[in-house]
Design a protein around this motif. Structure first.
Motif, PDB file in Angstrom:
ATOM      1  N   GLU A   1     -12.338 -49.659  23.845  1.00  0.00           N
ATOM      2  CA  GLU A   1     -13.666 -50.110  24.784  1.00  0.00           C
ATOM      3  C   GLU A   1     -13.521 -51.578  24.959  1.00  0.00           C
ATOM      4  N   SER A   2     -12.478 -52.368  24.341  1.00  0.00           N
ATOM      5  CA  SER A   2     -12.606 -53.871  24.482  1.00  0.00           C
ATOM      6  C   SER A   2     -11.482 -54.134  25.783  1.00  0.00           C
ATOM      7  N   HIS A   3     -10.741 -53.171  26.372  1.00  0.00           N
ATOM      8  CA  HIS A   3      -9.669 -53.493  27.172  1.00  0.00           C
ATOM      9  C   HIS A   3     -10.113 -53.047  28.683  1.00  0.00           C
ATOM     10  N   ASP A   4      -9.370 -53.775  29.614  1.00  0.00           N
ATOM     11  CA  ASP A   4      -9.799 -53.405  30.925  1.00  0.00           C
ATOM     12  C   ASP A   4      -8.771 -51.921  31.335  1.00  0.00           C
ATOM     13  N   ASP A   5      -9.181 -51.739  32.490  1.00  0.00           N
ATOM     14  CA  ASP A   5      -8.363 -50.344  33.204  1.00  0.00           C
ATOM     15  C   ASP A   5      -6.929 -50.582  33.006  1.00  0.00           C
ATOM     16  N   ASP A   6      -6.237 -51.480  32.936  1.00  0.00           N
ATOM     17  CA  ASP A   6      -4.848 -51.862  33.008  1.00  0.00           C
ATOM     18  C   ASP A   6      -4.040 -51.227  31.811  1.00  0.00           C
ATOM     19  N   VAL A   7      -4.969 -50.999  30.752  1.00  0.00           N
ATOM     20  CA  VAL A   7      -4.420 -50.279  29.627  1.00  0.00           C
ATOM     21  C   VAL A   7      -4.930 -48.755  29.402  1.00  0.00           C
ATOM     22  N   VAL A   8      -4.049 -47.765  29.335  1.00  0.00           N
ATOM     23  CA  VAL A   8      -4.621 -46.291  29.098  1.00  0.00           C
ATOM     24  C   VAL A   8      -4.409 -46.132  27.723  1.00  0.00           C
ATOM     25  N   PHE A   9      -5.673 -45.753  27.059  1.00  0.00           N
ATOM     26  CA  PHE A   9      -5.709 -45.148  25.754  1.00  0.00           C
ATOM     27  C   PHE A   9      -5.830 -43.719  25.775  1.00  0.00           C
ATOM     28  N   ALA A  10      -5.044 -43.103  24.895  1.00  0.00           N
ATOM     29  CA  ALA A  10      -4.817 -41.705  24.857  1.00  0.00           C
ATOM     30  C   ALA A  10      -4.606 -41.093  23.464  1.00  0.00           C
ATOM     31  N   SER A  11      -5.165 -39.931  23.178  1.00  0.00           N
ATOM     32  CA  SER A  11      -5.073 -39.438  21.890  1.00  0.00           C
ATOM     33  C   SER A  11      -4.228 -38.093  21.953  1.00  0.00           C
ATOM     34  N   LEU A  12      -3.287 -37.720  20.961  1.00  0.00           N
ATOM     35  CA  LEU A  12      -2.429 -36.700  20.995  1.00  0.00           C
ATOM     36  C   LEU A  12      -2.580 -35.990  19.682  1.00  0.00           C
ATOM     37  N   ASP A  13      -3.270 -34.676  19.479  1.00  0.00           N
ATOM     38  CA  ASP A  13      -3.182 -33.904  18.450  1.00  0.00           C
ATOM     39  C   ASP A  13      -2.006 -33.402  18.151  1.00  0.00           C
ATOM     40  N   THR A  14      -1.324 -33.758  17.278  1.00  0.00           N
ATOM     41  CA  THR A  14       0.071 -32.948  17.165  1.00  0.00           C
ATOM     42  C   THR A  14       0.082 -31.626  16.552  1.00  0.00           C
ATOM     43  N   ASP A  15      -1.088 -31.281  16.150  1.00  0.00           N
ATOM     44  CA  ASP A  15      -1.140 -29.557  15.749  1.00  0.00           C
ATOM     45  C   ASP A  15      -1.274 -28.945  17.328  1.00  0.00           C
ATOM     46  N   SER A  16      -2.078 -29.185  18.092  1.00  0.00           N
ATOM     47  CA  SER A  16      -2.448 -28.392  19.236  1.00  0.00           C
ATOM     48  C   SER A  16      -1.339 -28.665  20.437  1.00  0.00           C
ATOM     49  N   GLN A  17      -0.621 -29.864  20.395  1.00  0.00           N
ATOM     50  CA  GLN A  17       0.347 -30.212  21.303  1.00  0.00           C
ATOM     51  C   GLN A  17       1.881 -30.697  20.520  1.00  0.00           C
ATOM     52  N   PRO A  18       2.422 -29.531  19.660  1.00  0.00           N
ATOM     53  CA  PRO A  18       3.466 -29.829  18.993  1.00  0.00           C
ATOM     54  C   PRO A  18       4.743 -30.308  19.764  1.00  0.00           C
ATOM     55  N   GLU A  19       4.989 -29.724  21.021  1.00  0.00           N
ATOM     56  CA  GLU A  19       5.939 -30.079  21.829  1.00  0.00           C
ATOM     57  C   GLU A  19       6.039 -31.827  22.031  1.00  0.00           C
ATOM     58  N   LEU A  20       4.808 -32.223  22.373  1.00  0.00           N
ATOM     59  CA  LEU A  20       4.652 -33.696  22.289  1.00  0.00           C
ATOM     60  C   LEU A  20       5.112 -34.590  21.318  1.00  0.00           C
ATOM     61  N   GLY A  21       4.478 -33.984  20.096  1.00  0.00           N
ATOM     62  CA  GLY A  21       4.458 -34.586  19.119  1.00  0.00           C
ATOM     63  C   GLY A  21       5.875 -34.651  18.608  1.00  0.00           C
ATOM     64  N   ALA A  22       6.790 -33.587  18.798  1.00  0.00           N
ATOM     65  CA  ALA A  22       8.430 -33.428  18.648  1.00  0.00           C
ATOM     66  C   ALA A  22       9.095 -34.468  19.495  1.00  0.00           C
ATOM     67  N   ALA A  23       8.512 -34.624  20.698  1.00  0.00           N
ATOM     68  CA  ALA A  23       9.134 -35.676  21.815  1.00  0.00           C
ATOM     69  C   ALA A  23       8.864 -37.209  21.295  1.00  0.00           C
ATOM     70  N   PHE A  24       8.101 -37.332  20.574  1.00  0.00           N
ATOM     71  CA  PHE A  24       7.964 -38.796  19.954  1.00  0.00           C
ATOM     72  C   PHE A  24       8.578 -38.673  18.389  1.00  0.00           C
ATOM     73  N   ASN A  25       9.073 -37.628  18.189  1.00  0.00           N
ATOM     74  CA  ASN A  25       9.866 -37.742  16.646  1.00  0.00           C
ATOM     75  C   ASN A  25       8.998 -38.237  15.416  1.00  0.00           C
ATOM     76  N   VAL A  26       7.658 -37.498  15.628  1.00  0.00           N
ATOM     77  CA  VAL A  26       6.669 -37.901  14.647  1.00  0.00           C
ATOM     78  C   VAL A  26       7.058 -37.532  13.149  1.00  0.00           C
ATOM     79  N   LYS A  27       7.081 -38.214  12.301  1.00  0.00           N
ATOM     80  CA  LYS A  27       7.368 -37.819  11.086  1.00  0.00           C
ATOM     81  C   LYS A  27       6.126 -37.986  10.081  1.00  0.00           C
ATOM     82  N   SER A  28       5.131 -38.608  10.365  1.00  0.00           N
ATOM     83  CA  SER A  28       3.984 -38.968   9.748  1.00  0.00           C
ATOM     84  C   SER A  28       2.897 -39.274  10.673  1.00  0.00           C
TER      85      SER A  28
END
Length: 127
Positions: A50-77
């Protein structure tokens, strides 16, 4: 779907492919609904968004519903914070960050010479 309050983008593969084409800084909160530390960090993430301008995109990634993206980031925790710029992953951090620390990461991401990063990656790939 975006978080109505802060404009945080919920990522799936199609949305990820779309937003990573930009030169903007992208800050991704990788989490899961069952994760208590993730829920605690969500307030910091939302306040920072909420404190940043439009030049920063904030995104959330649910690693349970999007496991392929979680794997792409090599999420361990989780939570994990990932920062991208110009399609390149430039920072990851396992665990929460304070709002000040997250803002400092964003400041540094904005200052990176993305063309120099691309040249360095290309040079390493050529070896």
């Amino acid at each position: 779907m975006a978080d109505e309050v802060s404009g945080i983008v919920a990522l799936d593969v199609a949305k990820f492919n779309e937003i990573t084409k930009s030169e903007d800084v992208i800050v991704i909160h990788l989490s899961a609904d069952w994760c208590s530390p993730c829920k605690a960090f969500k307030a910091v993430f939302r306040a920072t968004a909420e404190s940043h301008d439009d030049d920063v995109v904030f995104a959330s990634l649910d690693t349970d519903s999007q496991p392929e993206l979680g794997a792409a980031f090599n999420v361990k925790s989780i939570p994990t914070i990932a920062v991208m710029r110009g399609g390149a992953l430039i920072f990851t951090h396992e665990g929460s960050l304070s709002e000040n620390a997250l803002n400092d990461v964003i400041r540094q991401a904005r200052e990176i010479d993305i063309d120099a990063v691309r040249k360095s990656v290309a040079a390493r790939a050529a070896k």
